[in-house]
Write an enzyme that holds these catalytic residues in place. Structure first.
Site, PDB file in Angstrom:
ATOM      1  N   THR A  51       0.843  -1.186   0.000  1.00 11.42           N
ATOM      2  CA  THR A  51       0.000   0.000   0.000  1.00 11.42           C
ATOM      3  C   THR A  51       0.886   1.246   0.000  1.00 11.42           C
ATOM      4  O   THR A  51       2.096   1.163   0.234  1.00 11.42           O
ATOM      5  CB  THR A  51      -0.916   0.029   1.236  1.00 11.42           C
ATOM      6  OG1 THR A  51      -0.095   0.106   2.418  1.00 11.42           O
ATOM      7  CG2 THR A  51      -1.770  -1.227   1.315  1.00 11.42           C
ATOM      8  N   GLU A  81      -5.490  -4.044  -1.577  1.00 13.96           N
ATOM      9  CA  GLU A  81      -5.935  -5.243  -0.852  1.00 13.96           C
ATOM     10  C   GLU A  81      -6.926  -6.081  -1.645  1.00 13.96           C
ATOM     11  O   GLU A  81      -7.290  -7.181  -1.238  1.00 13.96           O
ATOM     12  CB  GLU A  81      -6.568  -4.835   0.486  1.00 13.96           C
ATOM     13  CG  GLU A  81      -5.588  -4.261   1.500  1.00 13.96           C
ATOM     14  CD  GLU A  81      -5.413  -2.759   1.404  1.00 13.96           C
ATOM     15  OE1 GLU A  81      -4.921  -2.158   2.377  1.00 13.96           O
ATOM     16  OE2 GLU A  81      -5.764  -2.185   0.343  1.00 13.96           O
ATOM     17  N   LYS A  85     -17.350  16.165   9.365  1.00 14.16           N
ATOM     18  CA  LYS A  85     -18.513  16.021  10.231  1.00 14.16           C
ATOM     19  C   LYS A  85     -18.862  17.386  10.818  1.00 14.16           C
ATOM     20  O   LYS A  85     -18.203  17.887  11.721  1.00 14.16           O
ATOM     21  CB  LYS A  85     -18.251  15.003  11.343  1.00 14.16           C
ATOM     22  CG  LYS A  85     -19.494  14.228  11.733  1.00 14.16           C
ATOM     23  CD  LYS A  85     -19.159  12.901  12.377  1.00 14.16           C
ATOM     24  CE  LYS A  85     -20.400  12.026  12.484  1.00 14.16           C
ATOM     25  NZ  LYS A  85     -20.128  10.735  13.098  1.00 14.16           N
ATOM     26  N   TRP A 139     -22.613  14.371   8.248  1.00 18.04           N
ATOM     27  CA  TRP A 139     -21.512  14.168   7.311  1.00 18.04           C
ATOM     28  C   TRP A 139     -21.637  15.066   6.092  1.00 18.04           C
ATOM     29  O   TRP A 139     -22.728  15.285   5.552  1.00 18.04           O
ATOM     30  CB  TRP A 139     -21.483  12.715   6.840  1.00 18.04           C
ATOM     31  CG  TRP A 139     -20.907  11.768   7.841  1.00 18.04           C
ATOM     32  CD1 TRP A 139     -20.348  12.078   9.035  1.00 18.04           C
ATOM     33  CD2 TRP A 139     -20.854  10.347   7.737  1.00 18.04           C
ATOM     34  NE1 TRP A 139     -19.933  10.938   9.678  1.00 18.04           N
ATOM     35  CE2 TRP A 139     -20.240   9.857   8.901  1.00 18.04           C
ATOM     36  CE3 TRP A 139     -21.260   9.431   6.768  1.00 18.04           C
ATOM     37  CZ2 TRP A 139     -20.021   8.512   9.125  1.00 18.04           C
ATOM     38  CZ3 TRP A 139     -21.044   8.083   6.982  1.00 18.04           C
ATOM     39  CH2 TRP A 139     -20.434   7.620   8.155  1.00 18.04           C
TER      40      TRP A 139
END
Length: 562
Positions: free
Chosen positions: A188, A333, A440, A445
């Site tokens: 990653t 992944e 937030k 959100w």
């Protein structure tokens, strides 16, 4: 207990070498074209590629490489890198593609963590190898992917790739390998700590290639001339080096030249029909064709992923240049493909506006991937296009655990992606944010991606990033960071006014700052962590207000600077 009845079919293992063997045998004269680091254009065929991959396998075996040993690469997209994909995995070693754009200390950490026995590198990375070599004592030899005549001057002892291959004849049979053995290792980007390794198997890699090649996934074909702009060191170029030989597609490799002009000229010269890359690369390509007043004569489809593709870019490709955009989402992944924005027959019967909105999402899951969104309590949320939740995935090419880690990241058998998303009644995924990037405001959100997409639609904006900024009343409010186009201008107030009617009032950014450039990761993603650090002390105009209001749309609207 009833005894199961087993099928009576051949038990042939799914191995990566079988992909190239298939292309060599059945598409043996199909071209692989590479813009070489040495400056010229190289051409050969899948049949030639397999022979040289076998020569590489012989060379590595002669050097003492055994099954399971990791062989690193620091290389651009080219025919020698493709040979390494198969010449290592073909006899059971592991092909470990390393991102050379990372910081040298991080690259060294990755090489040492993987315990690479040999590292093959393009000569442009010779200075990097000189920095890495003293930090990587377990690397037995560094191999320059060139001939003796082009060997770079280095302080590190290095061997010539072509000289090694010349010692062997390619008369070699790919051994049968357990399909569950490791084939490829990718790390990653490590934006929140040390990178983590995803160790793929032969089985997962071949299944991923099959899935990617489906018509409603990437849809590669033997009729395509494919130019992967996404680097082969970035999650195996999204599986194209495996899917192209599976389908028999022509491959065109751009080497190190990824600027808009170079890509356009190569596409035209090789009659490229299909390409794939991240939004930042396509921004350069679109700028070139716009400024040069040219058009694509052969390009039909492009996959855009790596980060959310701005709707304005999709419209530019499709409406102005007639190029279909396949919006994709995935992760290291996940090998990496998960979803693609191909429409069903029924969806193509809808209005152009409805189709456009679907294409702007990340799309439906391809076969081999299942997904769900869950709330804070871990319960699955409805697929209504409204409910936001943490995105989880599972499937045969999704990791079970990270390389050299005993702990599994899975939650009830699902991998938590770190993305926040909605899924609509059409089963289309819409990534609204990374969990660490979501804003937030007053407990509600705000999708930074939606805010960014509107900004990028403004003709004066080249790039935009929306980040959370501290607010004494709402906890967080959105701050928009913008890079203007070189030939355009826009003020803060003009840009904020551009949002009216396009988004909920309380989603409109509280402020705009203009910068010369935005920080990106080595794979082209925005580095919002760096932006948050840079603007940590930024004071929003609305932060000076002290009145207390109940949390609702109207209350949030009071922070609208217009």
């Amino acid at each position: 207990m009833t005894t199961p009845l087993y099928g009576q079919m051949m038990d042939v293992p799914l191995t990566v070498s079988s992909l190239l063997a298939h292309a060599s045998r059945h598409f043996g004269t199909t071209e692989i074209v590479s813009k070489r680091i040495e400056g010229d254009v190289h051409r050969y065929t899948y049949r030639d590629c397999e022979k040289r991959a076998k020569q590489l396998a012989q060379a590595l075996i002669a050097l003492g490489v055994e099954m399971g040993d990791r062989i690193g690469t620091l290389a651009w997209n080219g025919y020698r890198h493709l040979e390494t994909y198969f010449g290592t995995t073909g006899f059971g070693a592991v092909c470990h593609t390393i991102n050379p754009r990372l910081f040298p200390d991080q690259v060294a950490w990755i090489i040492n963590h993987a315990d690479d026995r040999y590292v093959l590198f393009d000569i442009t990375f010779a200075p990097l190898v000189d920095v890495l070599a003293p930090q990587c004592p377990n690397v037995l030899c560094w191999i320059a992917m060139t001939d003796e005549a082009h060997m770079p001057r280095m302080s590190t002892a290095a061997s010539s790739y072509e000289a090694l291959l010349a010692q062997h004849d390619g008369d070699f049979d790919w051994p049968l390998i357990d399909e569950r053995c490791a084939s490829n290792l990718c790390y990653t980007s490590g934006t929140t700590g040390n990178p983590k390794g995803a160790l793929y198997s032969h089985r997962s890699s071949v299944l991923h290639a099959f899935g990617a090649s489906l018509p409603d996934a990437m849809g590669l074909s033997a009729r395509d001339s494919v130019l992967p702009v996404v680097p082969m060191f970035h999650v195996n170029a999204w599986g194209i080096p495996h899917a192209a030989p599976l389908t028999g597609a022509k491959l065109v490799f751009p080497g190190k030249d990824l600027d808009g002009k170079s890509l356009y000229e190569l596409m035209e010269a090789e009659r490229v029909t299909y390409s794939a890359g991240v939004p930042t690369v396509w921004l350069g390509l679109l700028n070139h064709v716009r400024e040069a007043g040219v058009r694509f004569s052969s390009l039909e489809r492009t996959v855009i992923g790596g980060s959310a593709c701005p709707p304005a870019m999709i419209r530019m490709f499709q409406d102005t240049y007639g190029v279909e955009v396949i919006h994709a989402w995935g992760m290291t992944e996940m090998s990496p493909l998960g979803t693609l924005s191909k429409l069903t027959w029924e969806q193509t019967q809808r209005s152009p506006d409805e189709q456009r909105k679907l294409r702007e999402k990340q799309g439906h899951a391809m076969y081999g991937v299942d997904m769900r969104i869950v709330g804070d309590d871990g319960r699955e949320l409805p697929w209504d296009g409204v409910a936001f939740g943490d995105l989880h995935v599972r499937g045969p090419w999704v990791i079970d655990r990270y390389f050299r880690s005993d702990a599994s990241p899975l939650v009830d058998g699902w991998f938590p992606t770190g993305d926040v998303a909605t899924i609509d009644k059409d089963s289309f995924l819409n990534i609204t944010d990374r969990s660490k990037d979501v804003i937030k405001s007053g407990g509600e959100w705000i999708s930074s991606i939606d805010v960014e997409n509107i900004a990028i639609a403004h003709p004066a904006v080249a790039e935009a990033a929306c980040i959370a900024c501290a607010h004494p009343k709402w906890t967080e409010r959105p701050l928009l960071v913008v890079v203007k186009r070189p030939d355009a201008d826009v003020t803060r107030d003009e840009l904020l006014a551009f949002y009216k009617g396009k988004i909920a009032k309380w989603w409109i950014p509280d402020d705009v700052v203009f910068v010369d450039e935005l920080p990106h990761t080595a794979t082209g993603k925005l580095q919002k962590l760096k932006l948050r650090e840079r603007f940590r002390d930024h004071v929003l105009p609305s932060a000076l207000a002290t009145e207390n209001c109940p949390l609702d749309d109207e209350a949030h609207a009071k922070s609208d600077p217009s």
